[in-house]
Design an enzyme around this catalytic site. Structure first.
Site, mmCIF file in Angstrom:
data_model
loop_
_atom_site.group_PDB
_atom_site.id
_atom_site.type_symbol
_atom_site.label_atom_id
_atom_site.label_comp_id
_atom_site.label_asym_id
_atom_site.label_seq_id
_atom_site.Cartn_x
_atom_site.Cartn_y
_atom_site.Cartn_z
ATOM 1 N N THR A 38 31.586 -1.640 43.199
ATOM 2 C CA THR A 38 32.097 -2.555 42.188
ATOM 3 C C THR A 38 32.364 -3.903 42.820
ATOM 4 O O THR A 38 32.966 -4.007 43.890
ATOM 5 C CB THR A 38 33.397 -2.075 41.495
ATOM 6 O OG1 THR A 38 34.146 -3.226 41.068
ATOM 7 C CG2 THR A 38 34.291 -1.283 42.408
ATOM 8 N N ASP A 82 34.357 -5.939 41.677
ATOM 9 C CA ASP A 82 35.782 -6.239 41.465
ATOM 10 C C ASP A 82 36.669 -5.761 42.608
ATOM 11 O O ASP A 82 37.826 -6.151 42.694
ATOM 12 C CB ASP A 82 36.271 -5.571 40.179
ATOM 13 C CG ASP A 82 35.623 -6.158 38.942
ATOM 14 O OD1 ASP A 82 35.406 -7.381 38.921
ATOM 15 O OD2 ASP A 82 35.331 -5.398 38.011
ATOM 16 N N MET A 140 34.436 -13.781 37.391
ATOM 17 C CA MET A 140 34.604 -12.444 36.824
ATOM 18 C C MET A 140 35.864 -11.787 37.391
ATOM 19 O O MET A 140 36.504 -12.315 38.303
ATOM 20 C CB MET A 140 33.383 -11.589 37.130
ATOM 21 C CG MET A 140 32.224 -11.838 36.172
ATOM 22 S SD MET A 140 30.853 -10.680 36.500
ATOM 23 C CE MET A 140 29.958 -10.779 34.940
ATOM 24 N N GLU A 200 38.241 -14.798 34.445
ATOM 25 C CA GLU A 200 37.870 -14.657 33.031
ATOM 26 C C GLU A 200 38.979 -13.977 32.232
ATOM 27 O O GLU A 200 39.035 -14.094 31.017
ATOM 28 C CB GLU A 200 36.574 -13.851 32.891
ATOM 29 C CG GLU A 200 36.701 -12.425 33.403
ATOM 30 C CD GLU A 200 35.432 -11.599 33.238
ATOM 31 O OE1 GLU A 200 34.579 -11.939 32.418
ATOM 32 O OE2 GLU A 200 35.305 -10.590 33.960
ATOM 33 N N GLN A 227 26.761 -13.905 39.253
ATOM 34 C CA GLN A 227 27.591 -13.544 40.412
ATOM 35 C C GLN A 227 27.496 -12.071 40.765
ATOM 36 O O GLN A 227 27.950 -11.659 41.821
ATOM 37 C CB GLN A 227 29.045 -13.945 40.184
ATOM 38 C CG GLN A 227 29.770 -13.177 39.111
ATOM 39 C CD GLN A 227 30.994 -13.919 38.592
ATOM 40 O OE1 GLN A 227 32.026 -13.961 39.234
ATOM 41 N NE2 GLN A 227 30.856 -14.532 37.420
ATOM 42 N N ARG A 228 26.900 -11.256 39.899
ATOM 43 C CA ARG A 228 26.748 -9.846 40.236
ATOM 44 C C ARG A 228 25.278 -9.453 40.379
ATOM 45 O O ARG A 228 24.980 -8.299 40.673
ATOM 46 C CB ARG A 228 27.455 -8.949 39.219
ATOM 47 C CG ARG A 228 26.794 -8.875 37.855
ATOM 48 C CD ARG A 228 27.630 -8.032 36.903
ATOM 49 N NE ARG A 228 26.875 -7.729 35.693
ATOM 50 C CZ ARG A 228 27.390 -7.191 34.606
ATOM 51 N NH1 ARG A 228 28.670 -6.882 34.565
ATOM 52 N NH2 ARG A 228 26.637 -6.938 33.548
#
Lengths: 432, 432
Positions: free
Chosen positions: A139, A141, A191, A247, A306-307
């Site tokens: 991930t 994140d 994000m 975001e 960005q991913r």
């Protein structure tokens, strides 16, 4: 007799997720215990639909090219969630395992996916199927595992998105410095709906705090007057300002009307898909003519770039993603049911890692937060402790991406699917 | 006796504009006719304010690093326009030329700048000052010169932004292919308010038309029902769709309310800074639940990244930007007043160029359009003729960008400014 393996991906992609897949396929190829490796076509949905891409029969050169093929285009991903009540779905997964002699199931994803991997494999065992369930972390994140970084230090994918932001802000700073008479304020939306590791990585662009950079994480709600005051203070000092916002940042005085929010199938508010982004709302607010200097505020929303951007990828992250995949395959072959392959930092001062394992049950039940004391008191920056943690993850070199005739040479899988042996099945949540 | 030179930049930056500056400085350094090279700090505004950065006294290594330092952070740019009525501004420019013994003036920019360069130098000559005025072309929009590509084939900067879009869409295609069950439609908003060269470059990602890609240029207004029909047709065929829209696209049924439009100092509607982008408006319209498949439409607005990203830069463009700068310095030293350094394509089938000159007066009075017959009849693509024109401009290799300790090594100019010899001056348009 070797048993076959199913690998599936879930959730949003990352720039390096395919290198984890490559690590699994290339390792499994060498293991006597593992037969054919199938990719669930678009994650667990492909398993349910018995759409299994044969990865073992792909040309090894194409598997090799997965290294620099970003995002999840090769076997796909999904946001389909096996909910506890979906007994038919669980039964169906076991039917597919039986039909294809599957003894290994690797699920690559975030916390939700680790939970699913655990449940599926446990259920299989309860029903007398000998299936080893393994998790592969992924991930951007960085929100898998615990806040003490004991189960896993960081997830593959995060380092590349962090590098994206480090590069991005450095280049945006040149833009902002050059264009400041016309466009003194540049708002960049990152994000990370709930957790701040991605916007925090903007600080890696400027560890010595030389740029006029402010970073607002979702963890620290702020009101519009405070942001305006911060920006104006920077404009008075430097004549320009770069504002990175999550975001998911809640700005009081700028509430997003409920009817503008779009939700995903987990019920998460998809702010990046909402009808107006927080970056745009902030930009509009700053463009009301009350700034300390003349000129306009501009807004960039990089979104999925960005991913899925391999050009910005971290060489460290790319390499780790591979070894995590390799570790997952090794754990599977060794029969280590119920574990997630993990990255553990073994030296904080001189970055080194080892590849270990973390119990899926623990990962599924843990929650990672961005450390509150890594956010500065003024709420618009992160601390040197964060920089120390994240700096090694972005690496020191470019990833060499093959380019042929002006175009990126992406891996291309041949559509070699396992024969369908069962009756057609519509996943429970897809029935309407 | 050598005369000094002032170089100034105007308008939006490009990834390679600094390499043109480098070409000028490194060439001027070798010319006996040229003394000190000054950079106007933030364009003509810096000339008016007598803020002249001494580029000749910078460390040669830093000048060399301008090659891979994107955008205009080193000497800055502006959107200040010398209007015909601003006699005081024109007089001031001449005063600054006199005070600093300036014999050469190079203005890097688009059409407006070529006009300014022409006026300033002509006025200087009328007043008996021996100043050679030269233009340096620069715009990512590729809208300088004529539609027949006789004055200039393409502008430095365009090739890199085109390459950005070629790379961007290839990676977005992997994202969209992988994530399509959840997010089947991806809207990408490209720069180019009025002219379609930038969004058209998305086709370079997929010259053989294998992707589910639709491209909408500002030149061809469309209504929302037509787009919806096109997207739905693609979704039925492929299950997913990538939609590239120009920031200036007019979509009937989706008009931007006047109060949402922000205008720049030229009176241009800054749609990329408007209170809601056309990409977002289209995304909202497609997210109304009437698409042919389930799932969400996402929207990326890369914004300034496409004009300040050196990592995506075209090696061909980067090289040409340098030689255009060199040509401008050579034209200046040769006394070729009133010309813009130009790139002329000498072979259409086997890409080769030569560096020539085009009269500033002709450039200033010409207007380039995107050829109408390069837009396909269905209005959602560009033709192979466009691909043939643009393909060589994006190059075949990566630009090697220096990275040290995980960060891009940008050029850093020392603040060595010319002594201010005149009284302080506030540019006419800045007076309030």
């Amino acid at each position: 007799m070797p048993k076959n393996m199913i690998v599936a991906q879930s959730g949003g992609p990352s720039p390096v997720i395919n290198n984890t897949l490559r690590g699994i396929v290339e390792t499994a190829r060498e293991m006597d215990e593992i037969g054919t490796v199938y990719g669930g076509w678009h994650g667990i949905e492909g398993v349910l639909k018995e759409e299994l891409l044969n990865l073992s029969e792909q040309c090894p050169d194409e598997i090799s090219l997965l290294r620099t093929t970003p995002a999840a285009g090769s076997i796909g991903t999904c946001r389909y969630k096996l909910k506890d009540g979906q007994t038919e779905d669980f039964d169906r997964v076991l039917d597919v395992f039986r039909a294809h002699d599957v003894g290994y199931f690797i699920y690559i994803g975030g916390n939700d996916s680790m939970d699913t991997a655990n449940k599926v494999a446990n259920l299989a065992r309860e029903r007398g199927l000998d299936v080893v369930g393994i998790g592969g972390p992924k991930t951007i994140d960085n929100d898998v595992g615990d806040s003490e970084y004991k189960l896993i230090d960081h997830t593959p994918g995060y380092g590349s998105t962090a590098r994206y932001w480090s590069n991005y802000v450095q280049m945006a700073n040149e833009e902002n410095a050059g264009s400041s008479p016309a466009d003194p304020v540049l708002v960049l939306q990152a994000m990370g709906r709930k957790i701040g590791y991605i916007p925090a990585a903007a600080r890696l662009a400027d560890p010595n705090r030389e740029m006029p950079l402010q970073i607002y994480l979702a963890e620290r709600p702020v009101n519009i007057e405070q942001i305006r005051e911060n920006v104006n203070a920077m404009l008075k000092e430097r004549g320009r300002c770069i504002v990175v916002v999550s975001e998911g940042l809640q700005i009081e005085g700028l509430e997003i009307p409920e009817e503008f929010i779009v939700r995903d199938s987990f019920g998460h508010a998809m702010l990046s898909s909402s009808k107006i982004t927080v970056g745009q709302m902030l930009t509009n607010a700053l463009n009301d003519g009350k700034l300390a200097v003349k000129g306009a505020t501009r807004c960039n929303v990089p979104g999925t770039d960005q991913r899925n951007n391999i050009i910005h990828a971290s060489n460290v992250d790319l390499s780790e993603a591979y070894y995590v995949g390799q570790k997952a395959a090794l754990l599977a072959a060794a029969g280590e049911h119920g574990y997630m392959a993990s990255i553990l930092r073994t030296d904080r001062d001189n970055y080194t890692v080892e590849y270990g394992k973390a119990p899926l049950s623990e990962v599924a039940n843990s929650e990672r937060h961005f450390p509150a004391d890594w956010i500065t008191e003024d709420g618009m920056d992160v601390t040197d402790e964060f920089v120390k943690y994240a700096r090694p993850l972005i690496g020191d070199n470019w990833v060499s991406v093959p380019i042929i005739n002006g175009r990126l040479r992406m891996a291309r899988m041949k559509p070699i699917f396992a024969d369908q042996k069962l009756t057609k099945y519509v996943p429970q949540a897809d029935r309407e």
